[in-house]
Design a protein around this motif. Structure first.
Motif, short mmCIF file in Angstrom:
data_model
loop_
_atom_site.label_atom_id
_atom_site.label_comp_id
_atom_site.label_asym_id
_atom_site.label_seq_id
_atom_site.Cartn_x
_atom_site.Cartn_y
_atom_site.Cartn_z
N TRP A 224 -9.15 5.27 -2.49
CA TRP A 224 -9.81 4.44 -3.51
C TRP A 224 -8.80 4.13 -4.61
CZ3 TRP A 224 -14.72 2.63 -2.78
CH2 TRP A 224 -15.47 3.24 -1.76
N VAL A 225 -8.51 2.86 -4.84
CA VAL A 225 -7.52 2.50 -5.85
C VAL A 225 -8.15 2.13 -7.19
CG1 VAL A 225 -5.80 1.78 -4.16
CG2 VAL A 225 -7.44 0.10 -5.03
N ASN A 226 -9.49 2.06 -7.24
CA ASN A 226 -10.21 1.76 -8.48
C ASN A 226 -9.71 0.47 -9.14
OD1 ASN A 226 -11.98 4.06 -8.44
ND2 ASN A 226 -10.20 5.30 -8.94
N SER A 227 -9.51 -0.52 -8.33
CA SER A 227 -9.11 -1.84 -8.80
C SER A 227 -9.44 -2.84 -7.71
CB SER A 227 -7.60 -1.87 -9.09
OG SER A 227 -7.18 -3.19 -9.39
N TRP A 228 -9.75 -4.07 -8.14
CA TRP A 228 -9.95 -5.13 -7.17
C TRP A 228 -8.63 -5.83 -6.84
CZ3 TRP A 228 -14.23 -4.90 -4.66
CH2 TRP A 228 -15.38 -4.40 -5.29
N TYR A 229 -7.77 -5.90 -7.83
CA TYR A 229 -6.53 -6.63 -7.63
C TYR A 229 -5.40 -5.93 -8.36
CZ TYR A 229 -3.07 -10.40 -7.68
OH TYR A 229 -1.93 -11.14 -7.54
N ASP A 230 -4.62 -5.18 -7.63
CA ASP A 230 -3.46 -4.51 -8.19
C ASP A 230 -2.46 -4.34 -7.05
OD1 ASP A 230 -1.52 -2.70 -9.16
OD2 ASP A 230 -2.96 -1.86 -10.59
N PRO A 231 -1.58 -5.34 -6.84
CA PRO A 231 -0.67 -5.29 -5.70
C PRO A 231 0.16 -4.03 -5.62
CG PRO A 231 -0.66 -7.48 -6.68
CD PRO A 231 -1.47 -6.60 -7.59
N VAL A 232 0.56 -3.48 -6.76
CA VAL A 232 1.39 -2.27 -6.74
C VAL A 232 0.58 -1.10 -6.19
CG1 VAL A 232 2.64 -0.61 -8.15
CG2 VAL A 232 2.86 -3.06 -8.61
N LYS A 233 -0.64 -0.91 -6.71
CA LYS A 233 -1.49 0.18 -6.23
C LYS A 233 -1.83 0.00 -4.75
CE LYS A 233 -4.00 1.78 -10.35
NZ LYS A 233 -5.37 1.92 -10.93
N GLU A 234 -2.10 -1.24 -4.36
CA GLU A 234 -2.46 -1.51 -2.97
C GLU A 234 -1.29 -1.19 -2.04
OE1 GLU A 234 -4.43 -5.46 -2.65
OE2 GLU A 234 -4.73 -5.25 -4.82
N ALA A 235 -0.09 -1.60 -2.44
CA ALA A 235 1.09 -1.31 -1.63
C ALA A 235 1.36 0.19 -1.56
CB ALA A 235 2.30 -2.04 -2.20
N ASP A 236 1.22 0.88 -2.69
CA ASP A 236 1.45 2.33 -2.71
C ASP A 236 0.45 3.05 -1.81
OD1 ASP A 236 3.57 2.07 -4.43
OD2 ASP A 236 2.45 2.63 -6.24
N ALA A 237 -0.81 2.63 -1.85
CA ALA A 237 -1.82 3.26 -0.99
C ALA A 237 -1.50 3.02 0.48
CB ALA A 237 -3.21 2.71 -1.33
N ALA A 238 -1.05 1.80 0.79
CA ALA A 238 -0.67 1.50 2.17
C ALA A 238 0.47 2.40 2.63
CB ALA A 238 -0.27 0.03 2.28
N LYS A 239 1.45 2.62 1.76
CA LYS A 239 2.59 3.48 2.11
C LYS A 239 2.13 4.92 2.37
CE LYS A 239 5.86 0.72 -0.59
NZ LYS A 239 6.66 0.64 -1.84
N VAL A 240 1.16 5.39 1.58
CA VAL A 240 0.65 6.75 1.80
C VAL A 240 -0.03 6.83 3.17
CG1 VAL A 240 -1.06 8.44 1.03
CG2 VAL A 240 0.39 7.27 -0.65
N HIS A 241 -0.87 5.85 3.48
CA HIS A 241 -1.54 5.84 4.78
C HIS A 241 -0.52 5.85 5.93
CE1 HIS A 241 -5.71 5.60 3.69
NE2 HIS A 241 -5.63 4.42 3.10
N ILE A 242 0.48 5.02 5.80
CA ILE A 242 1.49 4.91 6.86
C ILE A 242 2.26 6.23 7.00
CG2 ILE A 242 3.62 3.73 7.55
CD1 ILE A 242 2.40 1.21 6.12
N ALA A 243 2.60 6.84 5.86
CA ALA A 243 3.31 8.13 5.90
C ALA A 243 2.47 9.21 6.57
CB ALA A 243 3.67 8.55 4.48
N GLU A 244 1.16 9.08 6.49
CA GLU A 244 0.26 10.06 7.11
C GLU A 244 -0.03 9.74 8.57
OE1 GLU A 244 -3.09 10.05 4.49
OE2 GLU A 244 -2.16 11.44 3.06
N GLY A 245 0.60 8.68 9.09
CA GLY A 245 0.48 8.38 10.51
C GLY A 245 -0.41 7.22 10.88
N ALA A 246 -0.98 6.54 9.91
CA ALA A 246 -1.85 5.40 10.23
C ALA A 246 -1.02 4.26 10.81
CB ALA A 246 -2.58 4.93 8.98
#
Length: 378
Positions: free
Chosen positions: A200-222
């Motif tokens: 949950w990034v608690n934002s509708w539009y925040d490209p930095v947060k969205e990219a960071d969350a994506a990187k975390v998911h990918i690092a965890e194997g998604a």
């Protein structure tokens, strides 16, 4: 769509509503709300800028469709980057004072401000997108976004090799939770072993947060990513990492042509044109009636309010399964939220044969279904 940390417990809410066929007939029994020779003024309030290439961009495309359809019969204006909350009332009030005949407010968090201003200007029509509160001059409308996410789940379940799916969510409001659970139901319909992790990034539009969350998911194997946020940042991150994902609100293929499997596109133009025509011919209504869900128009893929882009970057077998899933939703063969449905602790929440209605989708989904890891934020 939207409101800061609005958690699902609503007594009365949303929705039923089938799209009615747009008509160009002149008023007969009812007196028109605007005279035939008067140029209709239409205002829009946007959460972000049309340059978000997502949610607001889709509304801007809808406004452009209005201009193409009505020509010089209407004049439109919009205010962008309007934060949710009390200050939105000032912006909406200013639009009312400017003489707009109908005002569309396009974010969940504008609900109470829109209602407040609607009560101050009873002769102006207000349309709140994704909310549930209404007044004699305030209607509400929504798209069944969760339908597209079910199809996304089917594709993700067939495409994943790691059985790990990353989901980026904005705020824990009903429509976001509906989407996550619909995704999970689609996923588990084809793959009983895959799981979805939600950030949950608690934002509708925040490209930095969205990219960071994506990187975390990918690092965890998604190896498949999904989102209920508004920028292409997730897909761009996915493409750089060599994984796949889905576009949100608008077609995001241009930003990640090798990563996008398909986008769920919100087609607001139909809604706007219908409502403006209704204002012109005197048939505009909130739809209020003995059924307290009746005041909302809530439609989806069957009415072309939600459109799926071509299925790409996937084997033919997956594309065929996605097409079948979409066709079943359109025809009504798959109602999505039909039991038996269990939460992620194995507890039956919806018995076999029961289908959650529109109101129940807004008031009872306080859990994740099987396949979704964790708990909904409190």
């Amino acid at each position: 769509m939207k409101l800061n940390k609005f958690v699902v417990i609503l007594g009365v809410v949303v929705v039923a509503g089938l799209a009615f066929i747009m008509t160009s007939q002149k008023p007969t029994e009812k007196e028109a709300d605007v005279s035939a020779d008067k140029q209709v003024k239409v205002g829009f309030v946007y959460l972000t800028t049309p340059g978000d290439h997502g949610w607001t961009y889709a509304h801007e495309v809808g406004r452009q469709n209005v201009i193409k359809h009505f020509g010089d019969k209407v004049v439109t204006s919009y205010v962008e980057n309007v934060p949710e909350g009390p200050d939105a009332a000032r912006v909406i009030r200013d639009m009312a004072k400017q003489g707009n005949d109908i005002i569309f407010t396009t974010s969940f968090g504008y609900m109470d401000p829109t209602l407040k201003v609607a009560q101050e200007f009873p002769d102006i029509k207000f349309e709140h997108i994704t909310g549930y509160k209404r007044a004699p001059n305030m209607a509400t409308g929504n798209i069944r976004f969760y339908e597209g996410r079910y199809v996304q789940g089917v594709v993700a379940g067939m495409m994943t090799k790691s059985n790990k799916i990353g989901y980026i969510a904005s705020f824990p409001i009903p429509e976001v939770i509906q989407g996550i659970n619909a995704f999970g139901l689609g996923l588990r319909s084809v793959n009983k072993d895959a799981e979805v992790s939600v950030i949950w990034v608690n934002s509708w539009y925040d490209p930095v947060k969205e990219a960071d969350a994506a990187k975390v998911h990918i690092a965890e194997g998604a190896d498949i990513l999904a989102q209920h946020t508004d920028s292409p940042a997730m897909l761009q991150t996915a493409e750089k990492a060599g994984v796949y994902g889905f576009g949100q609100s608008s077609d995001m293929k241009a930003f990640a042509p090798k990563a996008q499997l398909f986008s769920s596109v919100n087609n607001w133009g139909i809604y706007y044109i219908d409502k403006i025509q209704a204002l012109i011919d005197g048939s505009w209504t909130t739809g209020e009636g003995p059924d307290h869900w009746a005041g909302n128009r809530w439609v989806g893929m069957a009415d072309d309010y939600l459109v799926l882009t071509p299925f790409e970057n996937m084997p033919d077998t997956v594309a065929k399964a996605a097409s079948k899933a979409a066709a079943d939703i359109k025809s009504g063969a798959n109602k999505i939220f039909t039991g038996p449905i269990r939460d992620n602790n194995g507890v039956e929440k919806v018995p076999a044969g029961k289908t959650l209605n529109d109101g129940e989708l807004f008031t009872t989904l306080d859990y994740y279904v099987e396949g979704i890891v964790g708990k909904i934020p409190g």
